[in-house]
Design an enzyme around this catalytic site. Structure first.
Site, PDB file in Angstrom:
ATOM      1  CG  ASP A  39      -2.431  13.399  -1.501  1.00  0.00           C
ATOM      2  OD1 ASP A  39      -2.564  14.151  -2.482  1.00  0.00           O
ATOM      3  OD2 ASP A  39      -2.562  12.162  -1.581  1.00  0.00           O
TER       4      ASP A  39
ATOM      5  CB  SER B 148      -2.527   7.707  -7.151  1.00  0.00           C
ATOM      6  OG  SER B 148      -2.563   9.014  -7.643  1.00  0.00           O
TER       7      SER B 148
ATOM      8  CG  HIS C 170      -0.163  11.465  -4.029  1.00  0.00           C
ATOM      9  ND1 HIS C 170      -1.493  11.164  -3.871  1.00  0.00           N
ATOM     10  CD2 HIS C 170       0.188  10.967  -5.242  1.00  0.00           C
ATOM     11  CE1 HIS C 170      -1.933  10.530  -4.934  1.00  0.00           C
ATOM     12  NE2 HIS C 170      -0.932  10.388  -5.789  1.00  0.00           N
TER      13      HIS C 170
END
Length: 326
Positions: free
Chosen positions: A268, A166, A298
């Site tokens: 996501d 991320s 995610h």
């Protein structure tokens, strides 16, 4: 919650959401909830792993690090040259706002144990207390420390991988670009051997997944926008949107970057970031393997022990790390 999720992932989403604090904007409460959720998914360190705590001198104080070293790679009687290990320098996710060494401890431990590489995790400064470029400065400082004195960290500078998930993947990609530029200027900084980017946040462009997955399980497009605002300390300006140190996919040159493995998640808002970045790297001749994991969202790394789909995706990441560090 999104249709078509495996029952194990439905459970994962439900349990993860149970830790959330809807309706609050108090960052202290949000962080406390996030930390509780991370603790829930923590697992004991695998056997055969030596874990060391340390710190690296940074621009505004010491930067805590945690080193995960597979025991079978250790031979204390060997000469120093034999004590240098293939190493993954890992930056955790959390939107540049959440997370620390503990939030991703089980993930980094599993990566080290299963890929048989040393992992060095970094506790960089978080926004909004420390806005951009504080996090990037800390990540760069640790990269510099390792490459300048690899023997101190037991790292093989010829087998150094950079990565993260991320926001951490965004930081990793930016560090790789900066390191490449320094090499192009004629300095003899060690080159990275690879980059491992897991559901990365890379671009300021309004890619289709920002809309099609705007309300994806566990992470939404509004969440992403809020985290970017926290990170920068303001709404992103047009100048910010073109800064590769914030959005790596906005770099003007992608040549001579290290081999990359990019794992995106289908459910996501960032689903398209990975393939978009992969295409830009491939266009300049960089070796890339890019996957969009179907049916995953995610943050799925925390589901790797409860979901067969997540376990298989994690196994692909482990194999990629082995390949990158070989």
């Amino acid at each position: 919650m999104g249709e078509g999720l495996d029952k194990e992932l439905q459970e994962f989403v439900s349990v993860s959401e149970s830790f959330s604090t809807p309706g609050t904007s108090d960052l202290k409460d949000i962080r406390a909830s996030y930390n509780l959720m991370c603790q829930h998914y923590n697992t004991p360190h695998p056997e055969g792993l030596k874990v060391l705590e340390g710190a690296v001198e940074g621009p505004e104080g010491d930067i805590p690090i945690r080193v995960y070293r597979p025991v079978e790679a250790i031979n204390e009687t060997a000469p120093n040259a034999a004590k240098k290990h293939p190493t993954l320098l890992y930056f955790h996710g959390g939107g540049w706002v959440l997370g620390d060494l503990d939030s991703h401890d089980a993930i980094t431990a599993d990566l080290a144990s299963q890929a048989k590489v040393q992992v060095i995790a970094v506790d960089y400064r978080l926004a909004p207390e420390h806005v951009y470029p504080a996090a990037l400065d800390d990540c760069w400082a640790v990269y510099q420390a390792i490459t300048e004195s690899p023997e101190i960290f037991g790292a093989n500078s010829d087998r150094l991988i950079i990565g993260g998930d991320s926001a951490g993947a965004s930081l990793a990609a930016s560090v790789a670009l900066i390191a490449r530029d320094i090499n192009l200027l004629g300095f003899n900084a060690p080159s990275l051997k690879g980059q491992l980017l897991i559901y990365p946040a890379l671009t300021s462009e309004n890619l289709p997944s920002r809309t099609t997955q705007a309300q994806a399980p566990l992470f939404s497009t509004p969440d992403l926008d809020n985290f970017i605002d926290y990170y920068l300390g303001h709404k992103a300006t047009e100048e910010d949107k073109q800064d590769f140190k914030i959005f790596p996919a906005q770099a003007g040159d992608f040549s001579k970057l290290p081999t990359a493995f990019i794992s995106a998640a289908e459910l996501d808002p960032l689903a398209d970031d990975g393939p978009d970045y992969a295409d830009k790297l491939k266009a300049t001749g960089v070796q890339v393997k890019s996957l969009v994991e179907p049916g995953l969202m995610h943050g799925w790394l925390r589901a790797r022990h409860s979901s067969p789909r997540a376990a298989e995706a994690f196994a692909r990441i482990v194999q990629a790390l082995r390949n990158l560090s070989a």
